[in-house]
Design an enzyme around this catalytic site. Structure first.
Site, PDB file in Angstrom:
ATOM      1  N   ASP A 130      -4.420  -7.583 -32.783  1.00 32.93           N
ATOM      2  CA  ASP A 130      -2.734  -7.356 -33.131  1.00 32.93           C
ATOM      3  C   ASP A 130      -2.298  -8.662 -34.216  1.00 32.93           C
ATOM      4  OD1 ASP A 130      -1.588  -9.021 -31.282  1.00 32.93           O
ATOM      5  OD2 ASP A 130      -3.534  -8.762 -30.468  1.00 32.93           O
ATOM      6  N   GLU A 177     -15.937  -8.886 -24.984  1.00 33.90           N
ATOM      7  CA  GLU A 177     -15.897  -9.561 -26.682  1.00 33.90           C
ATOM      8  C   GLU A 177     -17.036 -10.103 -26.525  1.00 33.90           C
ATOM      9  OE1 GLU A 177     -11.471 -11.483 -26.524  1.00 33.90           O
ATOM     10  OE2 GLU A 177     -12.390 -11.908 -25.077  1.00 33.90           O
TER      11      GLU A 177
END
Length: 245
Positions: free
Chosen positions: A211, A13
């Site tokens: 997601d 990230e």
């Protein structure tokens, strides 16, 4: 110029941040916690990956604040979408964050037995939601989203579970309706926000959806985590460049 902290859970990230920060100096504090100082957008920054979960996230935020004297913390990375119509890669700018694991609703104050503690509320302090710093929030809202990605402002919900799509849906009545329909869920935000509030340090969360509410959350996370995380980087730079604190 005051140093700004950039925190995430996983190294993936922070991949774009690591590529862009100049004059890097690594500060390894333990086998788990390592932070890197340098400059980004001509500003002094420190960044680090906390690891997954609220315990590590709170600890990393505390270390970042106390060891590196940051004046604000931006938490970046990915999250799971909870609302219909969202797409993988979309950005959610956290207007505030709540801790859906914190559940003291059956506890009663001896001195005020009629008071009803809400889901997510920290007893005694009566902290429930952790709002983003107004200046950081406005900067993030003004940043153009990446090509092909949507951007919205909403509530984030934090807990200690990776939620597949079936569980997200099952929690709608037990959790999400009580928390005003959060836009996304993750496993760190509320912990960082709570520590920032405790130290009076401005806070902002920027999340890209790895997601969404349909499909296979685990497969989608594994397939799209890096790409989704990279989507947040231009907004991080916009915030770092424009923050006056």
């Amino acid at each position: 110029m005051a140093r700004l902290g950039i925190l995430a859970a996983m190294p993936a990230e922070l991949a774009k941040v690591e590529e862009a920060v100049a004059d890097q100096q690594v500060h390894k504090l333990s086998d788990v916690f390592s932070f890197t100082t340098g400059t980004l957008e001509n500003r002094n920054v420190v960044y680090g990956a906390a690891n997954v979960g609220t315990v590590f996230a709170a600890s990393a935020a505390t270390l970042m604040i106390q060891r590196f004297d940051v004046k604000a913390v931006v938490f970046t990375g990915v999250a799971g979408g909870l609302l219909k119509g969202q797409n993988i890669g979309d950005i959610v700018v956290g207007e505030d964050v709540v801790n859906y694991d914190m559940d003291c609703r059956t506890f009663k104050y001896e001195w005020d037995p009629e008071y009803k503690i809400q889901l997510g509320e920290l007893p005694f302090l009566k902290w429930l939601e952790y709002p983003a710093d107004p200046e950081l929030l406005e900067l993030a809202k003004s940043a153009p989203p990446p090509d092909g990605a949507g951007s919205s402002v909403g509530r984030l919900a934090t807990g200690s579970a990776f939620l597949d799509c079936a569980r997200k849906e099952a929690m709608r009545e037990t959790h999400w309706v009580h928390l005003k329909e959060p836009a996304a869920c993750d496993m760190e935000n509320a912990a960082v926000a709570q520590i920032c509030r405790a130290f009076a340090v401005p806070y902002l969360s920027l999340r890209a959806l790895s997601d969404v509410a349909s499909g296979d959350a685990a497969d989608d996370f594994n397939a799209f985590c890096q790409k989704a995380a990279d989507h947040v980087f231009p907004i991080v730079c916009h915030v770092v460049r424009g923050y006056k604190g």
